[in-house]
Design a protein around this motif. Sequence first.
Motif, short mmCIF file in Angstrom:
data_model
loop_
_atom_site.label_atom_id
_atom_site.label_comp_id
_atom_site.label_asym_id
_atom_site.label_seq_id
_atom_site.Cartn_x
_atom_site.Cartn_y
_atom_site.Cartn_z
N UNK A 227 -6.50 4.93 -4.52
CA UNK A 227 -7.24 4.16 -3.52
C UNK A 227 -7.24 4.93 -2.21
N UNK A 228 -8.41 5.02 -1.59
CA UNK A 228 -8.55 5.68 -0.29
C UNK A 228 -9.20 4.72 0.70
N UNK A 229 -8.73 4.73 1.92
CA UNK A 229 -9.42 4.08 3.04
C UNK A 229 -9.74 5.20 4.01
N UNK A 230 -11.02 5.44 4.25
CA UNK A 230 -11.41 6.56 5.09
C UNK A 230 -12.71 6.27 5.83
N UNK A 231 -12.94 7.05 6.87
CA UNK A 231 -14.21 7.02 7.58
C UNK A 231 -14.79 8.43 7.54
N UNK A 232 -16.00 8.60 6.98
CA UNK A 232 -16.61 9.94 6.93
C UNK A 232 -16.84 10.50 8.34
N UNK A 233 -16.63 11.79 8.49
CA UNK A 233 -16.89 12.47 9.76
C UNK A 233 -18.28 13.09 9.73
N UNK B 154 -6.22 -2.64 3.75
CA UNK B 154 -4.99 -1.90 4.10
C UNK B 154 -3.80 -2.54 3.38
N UNK B 155 -3.72 -3.86 3.44
CA UNK B 155 -2.62 -4.56 2.76
C UNK B 155 -2.69 -4.33 1.25
N UNK B 156 -3.91 -4.36 0.69
CA UNK B 156 -4.08 -4.14 -0.75
C UNK B 156 -3.56 -2.75 -1.14
N UNK B 157 -3.95 -1.73 -0.37
CA UNK B 157 -3.52 -0.36 -0.67
C UNK B 157 -2.00 -0.25 -0.54
N UNK B 158 -1.45 -0.80 0.53
CA UNK B 158 0.01 -0.70 0.76
C UNK B 158 0.81 -1.41 -0.33
N UNK B 159 0.33 -2.56 -0.76
CA UNK B 159 1.08 -3.39 -1.71
C UNK B 159 0.77 -3.08 -3.17
N UNK B 160 -0.17 -2.20 -3.45
CA UNK B 160 -0.56 -1.91 -4.83
C UNK B 160 0.62 -1.47 -5.70
N UNK B 161 1.47 -0.54 -5.24
CA UNK B 161 2.63 -0.15 -6.08
C UNK B 161 3.63 -1.29 -6.28
N UNK C 176 4.67 -3.38 -9.91
CA UNK C 176 6.06 -3.37 -10.35
C UNK C 176 6.70 -2.00 -10.34
N UNK C 177 6.11 -1.04 -9.62
CA UNK C 177 6.64 0.32 -9.59
C UNK C 177 7.78 0.48 -8.57
N UNK C 178 7.76 -0.34 -7.51
CA UNK C 178 8.77 -0.29 -6.46
C UNK C 178 8.99 -1.71 -5.92
N UNK C 179 10.08 -1.87 -5.16
CA UNK C 179 10.36 -3.17 -4.56
C UNK C 179 9.62 -3.38 -3.25
N UNK C 180 9.46 -2.29 -2.47
CA UNK C 180 8.72 -2.35 -1.20
C UNK C 180 7.78 -1.15 -1.12
N UNK C 181 6.72 -1.31 -0.35
CA UNK C 181 5.72 -0.25 -0.23
C UNK C 181 6.32 1.05 0.29
N UNK C 182 7.27 0.96 1.19
CA UNK C 182 7.86 2.17 1.79
C UNK C 182 8.64 3.01 0.78
N UNK C 183 9.01 2.43 -0.36
CA UNK C 183 9.74 3.16 -1.39
C UNK C 183 8.83 4.06 -2.23
N UNK C 184 7.54 3.81 -2.20
CA UNK C 184 6.62 4.55 -3.07
C UNK C 184 6.32 5.92 -2.48
#
Length: 179
Positions: free
Chosen positions: A88-94, A149-156, A160-168
């Motif tokens: 998943x990417x969140x971006x703005x084209x330049x 943004x929340x969807x991307x952060x919480x996807x892992x 069930x891959x990690x307990x918190x987003x910061x662990x991924x």
Amino acid sequence: MRRPCRPDSRVKDPAPQSHCIFAQRKYDYRRRLPHIQKDNHPLFITFTTQHRWHLPPAARYAVLECCLKENGSRFDLHAVVVMPDHCHLLLTPLRKSDGWNYSLPEIMHAVKGASARRINVLLGRSGPVWQEEFFDHILRSNESLAEKVEYVCENPVRAGLVGTASEYRWFWKGVIPIL
């Protein structure tokens, strides 16, 4: 008798088609999904591995590095997560030097092409890594941007891959624009 011009035909026609004049579409990447861009609006993009193949950890790092490499040159990257079988990417084209935005095909070719080459070399394999098509969505409001943004952060975490987003390990978050 003139033969019909079929540039996209799967039938091989040995006869020359010098009489054919083809108008090139603005975007030749279209398959089934339409891809629309709007100036100065972020995009949510998802692309998936071929046959939902699971990328090993080293390959996920290669994808993340390819996304970060293009940050600031073709697009402003706001967030990226590389999951085992999709990204998943969140971006703005330049804008390019000619004033036009980088197109989605240019952006996706840079990211998917470079990452596929790196993955194939890394794993000693050949062939497609990514499905040809990708999903994209224009984000038109701060609310929809915050949701993605929340969807991307919480996807892992949801997977069930990690307990918190910061662990991924294959996640990156940059500056989130205000629309």
